[in-house]
Design an enzyme around this catalytic site. Structure first.
Site, PDB file in Angstrom:
ATOM      1  N   HIS A  49      -7.103  -4.408  10.221  1.00 22.42           N
ATOM      2  CA  HIS A  49      -6.861  -4.180   8.785  1.00 22.42           C
ATOM      3  C   HIS A  49      -5.589  -4.887   8.324  1.00 22.42           C
ATOM      4  CE1 HIS A  49      -4.578  -0.188   9.695  1.00 22.42           C
ATOM      5  NE2 HIS A  49      -3.696  -1.029   9.231  1.00 22.42           N
TER       6      HIS A  49
ATOM      7  N   ASP B 143       0.823  -1.210   0.000  1.00 20.72           N
ATOM      8  CA  ASP B 143       0.000   0.000   0.000  1.00 20.72           C
ATOM      9  C   ASP B 143       0.857   1.260   0.000  1.00 20.72           C
ATOM     10  OD1 ASP B 143       0.959  -0.340   2.573  1.00 20.72           O
ATOM     11  OD2 ASP B 143      -0.987  -0.739   3.465  1.00 20.72           O
TER      12      ASP B 143
ATOM     13  N   GLU C   4      -9.578  -1.738   5.279  1.00 23.09           N
ATOM     14  CA  GLU C   4     -10.171  -1.366   6.559  1.00 23.09           C
ATOM     15  C   GLU C   4     -11.487  -2.118   6.794  1.00 23.09           C
ATOM     16  OE1 GLU C   4      -8.511   0.334   8.612  1.00 23.09           O
ATOM     17  OE2 GLU C   4      -8.032   2.373   7.980  1.00 23.09           O
TER      18      GLU C   4
ATOM     19  N   ASN D 243      -7.325  -2.501  14.403  1.00 19.84           N
ATOM     20  CA  ASN D 243      -8.729  -2.764  14.036  1.00 19.84           C
ATOM     21  C   ASN D 243      -8.831  -3.969  13.080  1.00 19.84           C
ATOM     22  OD1 ASN D 243      -7.748  -1.787  11.641  1.00 19.84           O
ATOM     23  ND2 ASN D 243      -9.165  -0.063  11.474  1.00 19.84           N
TER      24      ASN D 243
END
Ligand code: GLP
Length: 241
Positions: A136, A67, A141, A134
């Site tokens: 990801h 990314d 996400e 979280n």
């Protein structure tokens, strides 16, 4: 999903480097999927050390990163391009490295180009992943609907807060990013997920309690046939470091 528990972060990095070494031994011209974040930094240090001693050689290997922030200039100190140059690429020679282009005019065309480039390289042999608090992976996400291919995504507040530590005061933190989708990640022949530190204990617990939480993107990995997870005891038990 194979789970390896190591006593501490350093041993996680050594075990992960061993898996990279084995991959190279099996195929010198392997295609590696690489990750950013603080988790893989020790692994990259160990890889650099082994390359310096001649134990490892990536000169025939290719790398694709997961990314990149978008938009961001390549020479911005917080770009993932700059991160990878600093932590690995300036010291270890690869046959080729690619990172989604944070300067691309058309982010959607850039994502399509990136997926095609991975395919043209023959697909990823070993994909390294970290995990967000979280859940990801890359910048996929938590969401109701997950784009399969690589895509432009908005970062959640939790991710923005977690990653704000890298940006100094006055530096603009991008709120969107280009990420490899779950689809291209899933096409990797072997996935290596590193989970370290007590802050990741809660999400790690969810990954191993036998349920597929659709709001924890890393749970998709439960469906992949060849995933190795290396954790330290802090992430495994929630023990405070
Ligand atoms: C970033 C990256 C992820 C990484 C995650 C965890 O948001 N996009 O690829 O896994 O953060 O980072 P850290 O290892 O610093 O906890």
């Amino acid at each position: 999903m194979r789970k390896i528990i190591c006593p501490d972060y350093d041993e996680v990095c050594t075990a992960a480097a061993d898996i990279f070494a084995l991959q190279l031994k099996q195929k010198q011209d392997s295609v590696f999927g690489l990750a950013t974040g603080s988790t893989p930094v020790g692994l990259y240090e160990e890889i650099i050390r082994r390359c310096e001693t001649g134990e490892m050689d990536f000169s025939q290997a290719k790398a694709f990163n997961l990314d990149e922030y978008y938009p961001i200039e390549k020479n911005h100190p917080q770009s993932y391009k700059a991160f990878m140059d600093l932590h690995l690429f300036n010291k270890v020679k690869f046959a080729g490295t690619q990172i989604p282009n944070g300067e691309a005019d058309d982010p959607h065309a850039e994502c399509a180009r990136y997926d095609a480039a991975i395919e043209t390289a023959g697909g990823i042999d070993l994909q390294l992943l970290g995990i967000g608090i979280n859940g990801h992976i890359g910048f996929n996400e938590p969401a109701d609907v997950y784009p399969v291919g690589s895509h432009l995504t908005s970062l959640t507040e939790s991710t923005l807060i977690a990653n704000s530590r890298f940006f100094s005061e006055g530096e603009t933190q991008p709120t969107t990013a280009l990420t490899m989708g779950i689809g291209p990640i899933f096409k990797a022949k072997h996935i290596l997920l590193l989970i370290t530190g007590s802050a990741k204990a809660e999400v790690a617990k969810k990954l191993f309690d036998g349920k597929l939480y659709t709001d924890v993107p890393a749970c998709f990995l439960l469906l992949h046939p060849n995933v190795t997870v290396i954790m330290d005891e802090a992430a495994n038990s929630g023990r405070k470091e």
